[in-house]
Motif scaffolding. Sequence first.
Motif, PDB file in Angstrom:
ATOM      1  N   LYS A  67       0.848  -1.183   0.000  1.00 32.54           N
ATOM      2  CA  LYS A  67       0.000   0.000   0.000  1.00 32.54           C
ATOM      3  C   LYS A  67       0.887   1.236   0.000  1.00 32.54           C
ATOM      4  CE  LYS A  67      -3.756   2.185   2.553  1.00 32.54           C
ATOM      5  NZ  LYS A  67      -4.595   2.143   3.730  1.00 32.54           N
ATOM      6  N   LEU A  68       0.617   2.168  -0.908  1.00 33.27           N
ATOM      7  CA  LEU A  68       1.300   3.461  -0.916  1.00 33.27           C
ATOM      8  C   LEU A  68       0.710   4.293   0.208  1.00 33.27           C
ATOM      9  CD1 LEU A  68       3.237   5.513  -2.205  1.00 33.27           C
ATOM     10  CD2 LEU A  68       1.387   6.123  -3.792  1.00 33.27           C
ATOM     11  N   ARG A  69       1.571   4.717   1.126  1.00 35.97           N
ATOM     12  CA  ARG A  69       1.106   5.405   2.326  1.00 35.97           C
ATOM     13  C   ARG A  69       1.351   6.908   2.301  1.00 35.97           C
ATOM     14  NH1 ARG A  69       0.572   1.976   6.640  1.00 35.97           N
ATOM     15  NH2 ARG A  69      -0.487   3.774   7.541  1.00 35.97           N
ATOM     16  N   GLY A  70       2.387   7.330   1.550  1.00 40.33           N
ATOM     17  CA  GLY A  70       2.676   8.754   1.520  1.00 40.33           C
ATOM     18  C   GLY A  70       3.856   9.070   0.626  1.00 40.33           C
ATOM     19  N   VAL A  71       4.105  10.371   0.485  1.00 39.50           N
ATOM     20  CA  VAL A  71       5.256  10.869  -0.263  1.00 39.50           C
ATOM     21  C   VAL A  71       6.016  11.821   0.648  1.00 39.50           C
ATOM     22  CG1 VAL A  71       6.040  12.215  -2.243  1.00 39.50           C
ATOM     23  CG2 VAL A  71       4.108  10.657  -2.497  1.00 39.50           C
ATOM     24  N   ILE A  72       7.335  11.655   0.676  1.00 41.14           N
ATOM     25  CA  ILE A  72       8.183  12.528   1.480  1.00 41.14           C
ATOM     26  C   ILE A  72       9.075  13.329   0.548  1.00 41.14           C
ATOM     27  CG2 ILE A  72       9.963  12.629   3.254  1.00 41.14           C
ATOM     28  CD1 ILE A  72       8.796   9.998   4.335  1.00 41.14           C
ATOM     29  N   VAL A 112      11.537  -0.252  17.319  1.00 42.26           N
ATOM     30  CA  VAL A 112      12.184   0.443  16.200  1.00 42.26           C
ATOM     31  C   VAL A 112      12.698   1.806  16.649  1.00 42.26           C
ATOM     32  CG1 VAL A 112      11.722   1.550  13.966  1.00 42.26           C
ATOM     33  CG2 VAL A 112      11.001  -0.802  14.364  1.00 42.26           C
ATOM     34  N   TYR A 113      11.939   2.476  17.521  1.00 44.71           N
ATOM     35  CA  TYR A 113      12.310   3.829  17.955  1.00 44.71           C
ATOM     36  C   TYR A 113      13.568   3.860  18.814  1.00 44.71           C
ATOM     37  CZ  TYR A 113       7.740   4.897  16.116  1.00 44.71           C
ATOM     38  OH  TYR A 113       6.662   5.019  15.281  1.00 44.71           O
ATOM     39  N   GLU A 114      13.999   2.713  19.313  1.00 39.97           N
ATOM     40  CA  GLU A 114      15.228   2.633  20.107  1.00 39.97           C
ATOM     41  C   GLU A 114      16.467   2.574  19.215  1.00 39.97           C
ATOM     42  OE1 GLU A 114      14.762  -0.792  22.648  1.00 39.97           O
ATOM     43  OE2 GLU A 114      12.789  -0.111  23.328  1.00 39.97           O
ATOM     44  N   LEU A 115      16.268   2.362  17.920  1.00 37.43           N
ATOM     45  CA  LEU A 115      17.386   2.228  16.978  1.00 37.43           C
ATOM     46  C   LEU A 115      17.870   3.601  16.511  1.00 37.43           C
ATOM     47  CD1 LEU A 115      15.796  -0.561  14.738  1.00 37.43           C
ATOM     48  CD2 LEU A 115      17.464  -0.873  16.580  1.00 37.43           C
ATOM     49  N   PRO A 116      19.104   3.669  16.007  1.00 34.23           N
ATOM     50  CA  PRO A 116      19.575   4.921  15.402  1.00 34.23           C
ATOM     51  C   PRO A 116      18.824   5.172  14.089  1.00 34.23           C
ATOM     52  CG  PRO A 116      21.437   3.455  15.900  1.00 34.23           C
ATOM     53  CD  PRO A 116      20.177   2.668  16.087  1.00 34.23           C
ATOM     54  N   LEU A 117      17.874   6.111  14.145  1.00 36.26           N
ATOM     55  CA  LEU A 117      17.040   6.471  13.000  1.00 36.26           C
ATOM     56  C   LEU A 117      17.277   7.933  12.647  1.00 36.26           C
ATOM     57  CD1 LEU A 117      13.572   5.188  14.325  1.00 36.26           C
ATOM     58  CD2 LEU A 117      15.088   3.957  12.769  1.00 36.26           C
ATOM     59  N   TRP A 118      16.948   8.294  11.418  1.00 36.15           N
ATOM     60  CA  TRP A 118      16.848   9.702  11.072  1.00 36.15           C
ATOM     61  C   TRP A 118      15.700  10.282  11.878  1.00 36.15           C
ATOM     62  CZ3 TRP A 118      20.280  12.296   8.171  1.00 36.15           C
ATOM     63  CH2 TRP A 118      21.101  11.570   7.312  1.00 36.15           C
ATOM     64  N   GLU A 119      15.826  11.538  12.321  1.00 31.18           N
ATOM     65  CA  GLU A 119      14.772  12.167  13.123  1.00 31.18           C
ATOM     66  C   GLU A 119      13.447  12.205  12.356  1.00 31.18           C
ATOM     67  OE1 GLU A 119      14.069  16.280  15.639  1.00 31.18           O
ATOM     68  OE2 GLU A 119      16.042  15.865  14.820  1.00 31.18           O
ATOM     69  N   GLY A 120      13.495  12.502  11.066  1.00 32.91           N
ATOM     70  CA  GLY A 120      12.287  12.552  10.255  1.00 32.91           C
ATOM     71  C   GLY A 120      11.618  11.197  10.103  1.00 32.91           C
ATOM     72  N   LEU A 125       7.183   7.134  10.642  1.00 27.48           N
ATOM     73  CA  LEU A 125       6.866   5.828  11.224  1.00 27.48           C
ATOM     74  C   LEU A 125       5.645   5.930  12.129  1.00 27.48           C
ATOM     75  CD1 LEU A 125      10.454   4.481  11.853  1.00 27.48           C
ATOM     76  CD2 LEU A 125       8.700   3.363  10.457  1.00 27.48           C
ATOM     77  N   ARG A 126       5.507   7.034  12.862  1.00 32.24           N
ATOM     78  CA  ARG A 126       4.315   7.235  13.696  1.00 32.24           C
ATOM     79  C   ARG A 126       3.066   7.384  12.820  1.00 32.24           C
ATOM     80  NH1 ARG A 126       8.171   9.965  16.872  1.00 32.24           N
ATOM     81  NH2 ARG A 126       8.516   8.845  18.817  1.00 32.24           N
ATOM     82  N   LEU A 127       3.225   8.040  11.662  1.00 31.72           N
ATOM     83  CA  LEU A 127       2.087   8.171  10.738  1.00 31.72           C
ATOM     84  C   LEU A 127       1.658   6.790  10.230  1.00 31.72           C
ATOM     85  CD1 LEU A 127       3.276  11.281   8.710  1.00 31.72           C
ATOM     86  CD2 LEU A 127       1.476  11.211  10.458  1.00 31.72           C
ATOM     87  N   LEU A 128       2.633   5.931   9.952  1.00 30.03           N
ATOM     88  CA  LEU A 128       2.309   4.571   9.514  1.00 30.03           C
ATOM     89  C   LEU A 128       1.591   3.804  10.620  1.00 30.03           C
ATOM     90  CD1 LEU A 128       5.603   3.534   7.653  1.00 30.03           C
ATOM     91  CD2 LEU A 128       3.506   4.494   6.670  1.00 30.03           C
ATOM     92  N   GLU A 129       2.062   3.966  11.853  1.00 30.31           N
ATOM     93  CA  GLU A 129       1.477   3.272  13.005  1.00 30.31           C
ATOM     94  C   GLU A 129       0.019   3.631  13.225  1.00 30.31           C
ATOM     95  OE1 GLU A 129       3.145   3.882  16.915  1.00 30.31           O
ATOM     96  OE2 GLU A 129       5.075   3.212  16.168  1.00 30.31           O
ATOM     97  N   THR A 130      -0.309   4.900  13.031  1.00 26.47           N
ATOM     98  CA  THR A 130      -1.665   5.369  13.317  1.00 26.47           C
ATOM     99  C   THR A 130      -2.613   5.123  12.153  1.00 26.47           C
ATOM    100  OG1 THR A 130      -1.160   7.606  12.526  1.00 26.47           O
ATOM    101  CG2 THR A 130      -0.814   7.170  14.875  1.00 26.47           C
ATOM    102  N   PHE A 134      -3.239   8.689   3.358  1.00 23.59           N
ATOM    103  CA  PHE A 134      -2.118   9.192   2.574  1.00 23.59           C
ATOM    104  C   PHE A 134      -1.624  10.543   3.093  1.00 23.59           C
ATOM    105  CE2 PHE A 134      -0.040  11.139  -1.033  1.00 23.59           C
ATOM    106  CZ  PHE A 134       0.696  10.085  -1.547  1.00 23.59           C
ATOM    107  N   PHE A 135      -0.303  10.690   3.214  1.00 24.89           N
ATOM    108  CA  PHE A 135       0.283  11.925   3.729  1.00 24.89           C
ATOM    109  C   PHE A 135       1.376  12.442   2.799  1.00 24.89           C
ATOM    110  CE2 PHE A 135       2.683   8.443   5.639  1.00 24.89           C
ATOM    111  CZ  PHE A 135       3.999   8.817   5.408  1.00 24.89           C
ATOM    112  N   SER A 136       1.599  13.746   2.909  1.00 25.92           N
ATOM    113  CA  SER A 136       2.721  14.402   2.245  1.00 25.92           C
ATOM    114  C   SER A 136       3.543  15.059   3.342  1.00 25.92           C
ATOM    115  CB  SER A 136       2.222  15.454   1.254  1.00 25.92           C
ATOM    116  OG  SER A 136       3.312  16.184   0.708  1.00 25.92           O
ATOM    117  N   LEU A 137       4.820  14.693   3.413  1.00 25.73           N
ATOM    118  CA  LEU A 137       5.697  15.177   4.475  1.00 25.73           C
ATOM    119  C   LEU A 137       6.933  15.794   3.845  1.00 25.73           C
ATOM    120  CD1 LEU A 137       6.319  15.253   7.566  1.00 25.73           C
ATOM    121  CD2 LEU A 137       7.381  12.993   7.273  1.00 25.73           C
TER     122      LEU A 137
END
Length: 156
Positions: A67-72, A112-120, A125-130, A134-137
Amino acid sequence: MKRNLTTICYIEKEGCYLMLHRVKKEHDINRDKWIGVGGHFEAQESPEDCLLREVREETGLILNAWKLRGVISFIYGGNDGEYMFVYTADSFTGTLTDCDEGELEWVEKAKVYELPLWEGDRIFLRLLETERPFFSLKLLYEGDKLLEAVLDGRKL
């Protein structure tokens, strides 16, 4: 400004995401970070063509449902940017293979949030969880520092 086109996919299984720890490539902007699987478009590819090819190349898996969830829109200071199509997938076949870009690992979504991730990445990832529609970020970075995040045209 030139814009690169990329895809990223968060493959889900039993409450986990398949994450890629980017540790194998030299001069990798994602070095030591954990990300989903994906990559750059090749000539004449659609986002779905790129998604399916990159997942197969990096993991050995064949996606059956996605599923396409968004565009960044990534902007890196005054340099080139990137448009990244974000997908989730929960149905696949095949056997996980080694990846030449890093180490693949199934990670519990909550961890996943405990791992070294990019801040963005934490934002989308929170948008995917909720299960947000479709979002544009837009994410503006200077080096590793996130300077601005704009979700659907509104600053966060």
